[in-house]
Write a protein that holds these residues in place. Structure first.
Motif, PDB file in Angstrom:
ATOM      1  N   LEU A  32       0.835  -1.207   0.000  1.00 30.55           N
ATOM      2  CA  LEU A  32       0.000   0.000   0.000  1.00 30.55           C
ATOM      3  C   LEU A  32       0.868   1.255   0.000  1.00 30.55           C
ATOM      4  CD1 LEU A  32      -2.888  -1.055   2.397  1.00 30.55           C
ATOM      5  CD2 LEU A  32      -2.972  -0.803  -0.072  1.00 30.55           C
ATOM      6  N   THR A  33       1.997   1.209   0.707  1.00 29.50           N
ATOM      7  CA  THR A  33       2.900   2.365   0.702  1.00 29.50           C
ATOM      8  C   THR A  33       3.381   2.658  -0.719  1.00 29.50           C
ATOM      9  OG1 THR A  33       3.664   1.594   2.836  1.00 29.50           O
ATOM     10  CG2 THR A  33       4.954   3.328   1.790  1.00 29.50           C
ATOM     11  N   PHE A  34       3.797   1.593  -1.405  1.00 33.00           N
ATOM     12  CA  PHE A  34       4.251   1.808  -2.777  1.00 33.00           C
ATOM     13  C   PHE A  34       3.113   2.242  -3.692  1.00 33.00           C
ATOM     14  CE2 PHE A  34       8.102  -0.741  -1.691  1.00 33.00           C
ATOM     15  CZ  PHE A  34       9.029   0.198  -2.104  1.00 33.00           C
ATOM     16  N   LEU A  35       1.890   1.784  -3.382  1.00 37.40           N
ATOM     17  CA  LEU A  35       0.738   2.235  -4.166  1.00 37.40           C
ATOM     18  C   LEU A  35       0.620   3.749  -4.104  1.00 37.40           C
ATOM     19  CD1 LEU A  35      -2.108   1.918  -5.576  1.00 37.40           C
ATOM     20  CD2 LEU A  35      -3.033   1.757  -3.301  1.00 37.40           C
ATOM     21  N   PHE A  36       0.753   4.304  -2.897  1.00 34.97           N
ATOM     22  CA  PHE A  36       0.594   5.757  -2.786  1.00 34.97           C
ATOM     23  C   PHE A  36       1.776   6.492  -3.412  1.00 34.97           C
ATOM     24  CE2 PHE A  36      -2.315   4.201   0.516  1.00 34.97           C
ATOM     25  CZ  PHE A  36      -3.460   4.805   0.046  1.00 34.97           C
ATOM     26  N   MET A  37       2.976   5.912  -3.290  1.00 33.99           N
ATOM     27  CA  MET A  37       4.129   6.562  -3.928  1.00 33.99           C
ATOM     28  C   MET A  37       3.976   6.594  -5.442  1.00 33.99           C
ATOM     29  SD  MET A  37       7.059   4.846  -1.540  1.00 33.99           S
ATOM     30  CE  MET A  37       8.506   5.367  -2.440  1.00 33.99           C
ATOM     31  N   ALA A  38       3.602   5.437  -6.014  1.00 36.76           N
ATOM     32  CA  ALA A  38       3.428   5.391  -7.470  1.00 36.76           C
ATOM     33  C   ALA A  38       2.228   6.219  -7.893  1.00 36.76           C
ATOM     34  CB  ALA A  38       3.262   3.950  -7.926  1.00 36.76           C
ATOM     35  N   PRO A  82       3.046  -7.585  -4.000  1.00 34.45           N
ATOM     36  CA  PRO A  82       3.092  -7.669  -2.534  1.00 34.45           C
ATOM     37  C   PRO A  82       1.725  -7.715  -1.866  1.00 34.45           C
ATOM     38  CG  PRO A  82       4.689  -6.087  -3.277  1.00 34.45           C
ATOM     39  CD  PRO A  82       3.885  -6.468  -4.474  1.00 34.45           C
ATOM     40  N   VAL A  83       0.753  -6.946  -2.355  1.00 30.09           N
ATOM     41  CA  VAL A  83      -0.544  -6.985  -1.681  1.00 30.09           C
ATOM     42  C   VAL A  83      -1.185  -8.355  -1.859  1.00 30.09           C
ATOM     43  CG1 VAL A  83      -2.864  -6.018  -1.618  1.00 30.09           C
ATOM     44  CG2 VAL A  83      -0.911  -4.512  -1.737  1.00 30.09           C
ATOM     45  N   ALA A  84      -1.077  -8.919  -3.074  1.00 34.30           N
ATOM     46  CA  ALA A  84      -1.624 -10.264  -3.279  1.00 34.30           C
ATOM     47  C   ALA A  84      -0.923 -11.251  -2.354  1.00 34.30           C
ATOM     48  CB  ALA A  84      -1.460 -10.689  -4.732  1.00 34.30           C
ATOM     49  N   ASN A  85       0.410 -11.161  -2.287  1.00 33.15           N
ATOM     50  CA  ASN A  85       1.144 -12.056  -1.413  1.00 33.15           C
ATOM     51  C   ASN A  85       0.791 -11.824   0.043  1.00 33.15           C
ATOM     52  OD1 ASN A  85       2.574 -13.566  -3.222  1.00 33.15           O
ATOM     53  ND2 ASN A  85       4.285 -12.137  -3.327  1.00 33.15           N
ATOM     54  N   PHE A 470      -8.238   8.306  -3.457  1.00 32.66           N
ATOM     55  CA  PHE A 470      -7.215   7.547  -2.743  1.00 32.66           C
ATOM     56  C   PHE A 470      -6.648   8.309  -1.569  1.00 32.66           C
ATOM     57  CE2 PHE A 470      -7.429   4.348  -5.942  1.00 32.66           C
ATOM     58  CZ  PHE A 470      -7.074   3.214  -5.241  1.00 32.66           C
ATOM     59  N   ALA A 471      -6.674   9.647  -1.671  1.00 33.08           N
ATOM     60  CA  ALA A 471      -6.274  10.431  -0.503  1.00 33.08           C
ATOM     61  C   ALA A 471      -7.254  10.173   0.634  1.00 33.08           C
ATOM     62  CB  ALA A 471      -6.220  11.912  -0.866  1.00 33.08           C
ATOM     63  N   VAL A 472      -8.559  10.109   0.295  1.00 32.32           N
ATOM     64  CA  VAL A 472      -9.571   9.778   1.303  1.00 32.32           C
ATOM     65  C   VAL A 472      -9.283   8.406   1.898  1.00 32.32           C
ATOM     66  CG1 VAL A 472     -12.022   9.222   1.615  1.00 32.32           C
ATOM     67  CG2 VAL A 472     -11.355  11.218   0.261  1.00 32.32           C
ATOM     68  N   PHE A 473      -8.934   7.459   1.029  1.00 33.73           N
ATOM     69  CA  PHE A 473      -8.638   6.091   1.461  1.00 33.73           C
ATOM     70  C   PHE A 473      -7.486   6.095   2.468  1.00 33.73           C
ATOM     71  CE2 PHE A 473      -6.617   1.856   0.041  1.00 33.73           C
ATOM     72  CZ  PHE A 473      -7.401   1.116   0.895  1.00 33.73           C
ATOM     73  N   LEU A 474      -6.398   6.768   2.083  1.00 36.17           N
ATOM     74  CA  LEU A 474      -5.215   6.801   2.958  1.00 36.17           C
ATOM     75  C   LEU A 474      -5.553   7.432   4.302  1.00 36.17           C
ATOM     76  CD1 LEU A 474      -2.181   6.399   3.364  1.00 36.17           C
ATOM     77  CD2 LEU A 474      -1.805   8.620   2.324  1.00 36.17           C
ATOM     78  N   ALA A 475      -6.242   8.598   4.206  1.00 35.61           N
ATOM     79  CA  ALA A 475      -6.579   9.287   5.457  1.00 35.61           C
ATOM     80  C   ALA A 475      -7.472   8.420   6.328  1.00 35.61           C
ATOM     81  CB  ALA A 475      -7.267  10.616   5.134  1.00 35.61           C
TER      82      ALA A 475
END
Lengths: 515, 110, 141
Positions: A32-38, A82-85, A470-475
Motif C-alpha cells: 500500500l505504501t508503494f501504491l501511494f508513492m506510485a 506484494p498486496v496479493a502475497n 485515494f487520498a480519502v482512502f489513505l486518510a
C-alpha cells in the motif's frame, strides 16, 4: 494481535517475525505504501499532460521517461504482487488449515527482498520503460539507472519465485488431510494457480535480465543487433513471462472477490467447481497468448492467428468467473458494505476491460490500437478497475480484523464513488485517445491537436478525482485504525454467521478454532 | 426453489438468445458496410483503413451488445437483491446456518 | 438444479461471440496483408529521433514524405539503432522498425492532404517528438 491497539506489540517484533500473518501485514503495508508513492507519480504524469507544450511540473522528457517507468514498475511489482502475497500470507495457511506457511523463514526472506528491490528501482529511477525493450535498454539507456533496474527486478523476481514455492508447498503438501483439494477455498486456489504460473513464467524473465546485463556490459550480444543478436528474442522472453504475469496480477483479485461476494450475499457460492476450473484454465491458457503483444514486430500471418486463438481461448474462463459472481448474487440478500461495493464495481470494470481485451486480440485492430493510449487505457482498466478494486475491497474486509476497529462506511462510500467515477473517466477516455492515434509514453504532444488536448484534459480531471479518492482512502486508513469505533469482531457487518478465515487470522498466536 | 431456478434458467437462455440474434444482425451490418464500400470505392486497391475501421466498429457493436446485456443484468441484480429492497425482507434460507456461505444448494434446496 | 445448463449456455454464447471475432479478424487480416503486386517500394528508416525515406528512384527525403494519390506504396521499414514504430494514424499504417529486421506495411492513399507521421514505440529521450508528415499529392502525370 499484531496491530490491535488493545494489545500493542513493539514494531520490531512484527518486523522480525516469521509468522505468516505478520509477514502478511508487512507485505500488505509495503504494497500500500508503494501504491501511494506510485500514485503520486501518476498524478504528476496526468497533470503534466493537461498542459501540452508548457512543460508543467516536468520540464524535460528525460525526467518524464523516468517517472512513467518507475510508476509502472512500482504499481506492478511493488504494489500488485506484494498486496496479493500479503493477503495470501494472511489467509492461505488458514484456508488450508495449517499453522503457518510451509517455510516461514523463506517467507520472511522473500518479503524482505521487496524493500531492497524497491529501493534499487526508486534510487536508480531508470528510463527504460517497464517493458525495457532491447536494444534501447542495452545500447542507449543511461547507467547506472538501467543496471540498478536490472538488479532491482532480479531481486523482485527471486522474491516472487521464493514466495511462490512457499505457497505451492503450503497448499499442496501442508493442507489438512481431511480437506480435499477440490474443497480448498477459491482464494487459496487462486494463490496456488498464480504461484504455479510464476514458477513457470518467472525464470524466463530472470534469464532475460541476466542476458540483458551481460549485453550491457558488452560481454555478450544476445539481444544486441550490432553484436549479432536479435531484439525480437528479448520480446519473446519478456512477454512469455509477462503475459502470464497479467493473470498472476488478476487471479488473486478474483480470488478475493470469491471470499467477499458470497459473504455479503449471505449465500453459498454458485459453483466451487467452475471457479476452480476457470482458475486452472486461465493458468494454462495464459501461456498461449504472449505473442499478441508482438503482432507488429513483423510476425507472419500464421503465428498471429495462433496467438489470436490463444488469446481468445482465455475469455470463456474469465467469463465463467463473472457468471459465477452474478449467479451467486442472484437470489441473495446483499448488504452493500464497502467490501461488497468495491467487489461488484470490480466485476463491472473487469467485464469492460475484458471486452476491450477481445478487441485487442483481433489482429487487424492492432494497426489502430497497439502502442497507443488505447493500450494504456485497457491495461489500467484491468489494473485499477479489477485488481485495484479487488484489493481495496479486501483491505476494507480485513480492516476490522487487523486493527480491531471499524472504518467509516461514509468515507468508504466517498472513496468508492470517487474511485469508480475516476477510473471510468480516466481510462475510458484514454481508450478514445488511443483511437485518435496518440502514442503512449510521450512527454508532450502538439497543442494544435485539439482532440488530443481535450481528451487528455478530461482524462486528467478523472485522474484527479481518482487521486482524491485515494487520498480519502489513505486518510481513513490512518484515522480509523487509531480512532475508529471498536469493531464487533464476530460479525463486523452484521451479516450473521461466522467469518472463519479472517477471524482465525485475527488471533495468530493462539491457534485458531474455527473448525 | 426448483421453480425459481427454472425461471432463472429460462431468463438466462432468453437473454442468450437475444445476444445471438443481435450478433446475427451485426453480421448483416457487415454486409451492408461491404456493399457501401464497394459502391464508393471503384479503385483497384483495397481501402485498407476502411476495412480495418469497419472491423473495429463491428467488433465494438458486438462488445457493446454483450456489454449492455451483462451490465444490465448486473444493475438489475444489484437493485433487486439489495437487502433494502422491500422484497428482500425475509432472510434467505441459508441464513439460519452457522455460516451461510458454507451452505450448499443441494442439501438445503428441497 | 439446472445450474450447469445455464452456465453451459452462457459459455456457449461467449464462445460463439469469440468465434465470430476470430473469423472476422482472420478474413480482414488476410485481405489487409495482401500487398498489391504493383506497389512502389519506399524504404523507411527510423533512427533516434527522426524518419528518413528513400523512394524507388533513389530520391531521399527526411521527415516529410511526398506520395501520389491513387498509387499503392509498400514500405520497407528499417531501424538504425533502437526499436521504433512507423505509424501514419490517419491511414492505419503501422509496423515496428526493428534493428536487424526488415518489416513491411502498405497502403494506397486515395485522398490528398497532409497527415502526421509518428513513432509509436518508446525509443528514448525525444520519442515524443519523433514526428514527420506525409503529403499526398495529386498525380499530375
Amino acid at each position: 494481535m499484531v496491530l490491535e491497539l488493545q494489545k500493542p506489540r513493539p514494531v520490531w517484533q512484527i518486523m522480525f517475525s516469521t509468522h505468516h500473518t505478520d509477514v502478511g501485514y508487512l507485505y500488505t503495508i509495503t504494497g500500500l505504501t508503494f501504491l501511494f508513492m506510485a500514485g503520486v507519480l501518476a498524478m504528476i504524469i496526468r497533470t503534466h499532460l493537461f498542459f501540452p507544450g508548457e512543460g508543467v511540473l516536468v520540464s524535460d522528457s528525460a525526467t518524464f521517461n523516468r517517472i512513467f517507468t518507475v510508476h509502472g514498475l512500482t504499481m506492478l511489482f511493488l504494489f500488485a504482487l506484494p498486496v496479493a502475497n500479503g493477503i495470501g500470507n494472511i489467509l492461505v495457511p488458514i484456508m488450508v488449515r495449517y499453522k503457518d506457511m510451509a517455510y516461514p523463514k523463506l517467507n520472511a526472506i522473500a518479503f524482505w527482498m521487496n524493500p531492497v528491490g524497491g529501493a534499487l528501482l526508486w534510487l536508480g529511477f531508470a528510463d527504460v520503460s517497464w517493458v525495457s525493450y532491447a536494444p534501447y535498454s542495452i545500447i542507449r539507456a543511461p547507467g547506472p539507472a538501467a543496471d540498478m533496474f536490472i538488479f532491482g527486478m532480479k531481486i523482485l523476481g527471486i522474491s516472487s519465485i521464493l514466495s511462490s514455492i512457499n505457497f505451492v508447498v503450503t497448499v499442496l503438501k501442508c493442507k489438512h488431510p481431511d480437506l480435499s483439494l477440490r474443497r480448498v477455498p477459491l482464494f487459496a486456489w487462486s494463490m496456488l494457480t498464480v504461484s504455479l504460473m510464476t514458477l513457470i513464467a518467472m525464470p524466463t524473465y530472470a534469464a532475460a535480465l541476466i542476458m540483458m546485463l551481460t549485453d550491457r556490459l558488452g560481454l555478450s550480444g544476445f539481444f544486441n543487433p550490432f553484436a549479432g543478436g536479435d531484439p525480437i528474442a528479448y520480446l519473446h522472453l519478456f512477454w512469455f513471462t509477462f503475459h502470464p504475469e497479467v493473470y498472476i496480477f488478476l487471479l488473486p483479485a478474483i480470488g478475493m472477490m470469491y471470499e467477499i461476494i458470497p459473504r455479503f450475499s449471505r449465500k453459498p457460492l454458485y459453483s466451487q467447481a467452475s471457479g476452480v476450473f476457470a482458475f486452472v484454465m486461465l493458468g494454462i491458457i495464459g501461456f498461449a497468448s504472449w505473442g499478441h503483444h508482438m503482432y507488429s514486430t513483423g510476425m507472419d500471418f500464421t503465428t498471429k492467428v495462433v496467438f489470436m486463438i490463444g488469446t481468445l481461448a482465455a475469455v470463456p474462463a474469465s467469463g465463467m468467473h463473472v457468471f459465477n459472481f452474478l449467479a451467486t448474487m442472484w437470489g441473495a440478500r446483499i448488504r452493500f458494505a464497502a467490501p461488497m461495493k468495491f467487489a461488484v464495481g470490480g466485476i463491472a470494470l473487469f467485464f469492460s476491460a475484458g471486452a476491450g481485451g477481445v478487441l485487442n486480440s483481433a489482429m487487424p485492430l492492432d494497426f489502430i490500437s497497439h502502442g497507443t493510449y488505447w493500450v494504456v487505457g485497457h491495461m489500467h482498466l484491468f489494473l485499477t478497475g479489477t485488481i485495484g478494486f479487488g484489493f481495496v475491497a479486501m483491505v476494507y474486509y480485513m480492516f476490522p480484523y487487523i486493527t480491531g476497529r471499524m472504518y467509516s462506511e461514509k468515507w468508504a462510500n466517498v472513496h468508492f464513488i470517487g474511485m469508480f467515477w475516476g477510473t471510468v473517466q480516466v481510462f475510458f477516455t484514454q481508450h478514445l485517445l488511443g483511437l485518435e492515434g496518440m502514442p503512449r509514453r510521450i512527454y508532450d504532444y502538439p497543442p494544435e491537436f485539439t482532440s488530443w488536448t481535450q481528451l487528455n484534459q478530461i482524462a486528467t480531471v478523472g485522474a484527479w478525482i481518482l487521486g482524491a479518492s485515494f487520498a480519502v482512502f489513505l486518510a481513513s486508513l490512518i484515522y480509523y485504525s487509531a480512532k475508529g469505533k471498536p469493531a464487533n469482531m464476530d460479525d463486523p457487518w452484521g451479516l450473521g454467521g461466522k467469518y472463519y478465515y479472517p477471524v482465525a487470522a485475527k488471533n495468530p498466536h493462539g491457534g485458531h478454532s474455527g473448525y | 426453489m426448483k421453480s425459481t431456478s427454472k425461471q432463472q434458467m429460462k431468463t438466462l437462455i432468453a437473454v442468450s438468445i437475444i445476444a445471438l440474434v443481435a450478433l446475427a444482425l451485426v453480421s448483416q451490418l457487415h454486409f451492408a458496410y461491404a456493399q457501401l464500400a464497394q459502391q464508393e470505392n471503384t479503385k483497384q486497391y483495397l481501402n485498407l483503413r476502411a476495412e480495418v475501421w469497419n472491423l473495429f466498429f463491428r467488433m465494438t457493436t458486438a462488445a457493446f451488445t454483450v456489454g449492455a446485456i451483462v451490465s444490465g443484468t448486473m444493475i438489475w441484480l444489484v437493485w433487486r437483491f439489495r437487502e433494502s429492497n422491500p422484497k428482500n425482507k425475509a432472510p434467505t434460507k441459508w441464513e439460519h446456518l452457522e455460516d451461510p456461505t458454507a451452505g450448499s444448494y443441494e442439501e438445503e434446496g428441497h | 438444479m439446472g445450474h450447469d445448463t445455464a452456465e453451459w449456455v452462457f459459455v456457449a454464447v461467449v464462445i460463439a461471440v469469440l468465434v465470430y471475432v476470430g473469423v472476422d479478424s482472420w478474413i480482414v487480416q488476410k485481405e489487409v496483408e495482401d500487398v498489391p503486386a504493383d506497389a512502389e517500394v519506399i524504404k523507411v528508416t527510423g533512427q533516434q529521433w527522426f524518419w528518413s525515406f528513400e523512394h524507388a528512384d533513389g530520391t531521399k527525403e527526411i521527415s516529410t514524405l511526398h506520395l501520389k494519390k491513387g498509387h499503392a506504396y509498400k514500405f520497407e521499414i528499417y531501424s538504425r539503432d533502437v526499436m521504433h514504430s512507423f505509424n501514419i494514424p490517419d491511414w492505419v499504417v503501422f509496423e515496428d522498425a526493428v534493428p536487424g529486421h526488415t518489416n513491411h506495411a502498405w497502403f494506397a492513399p486515395n485522398e490528398v492532404g497532409t497527415y502526421p507521421i509518428q513513432c509509436r514505440e518508446y525509443c528514448g529521450l525525444l520519442h515524443y517528438n519523433m514526428r514527420g508528415s506525409l503529403v499526398v499529392e495529386d498525380d499530375k502525370s
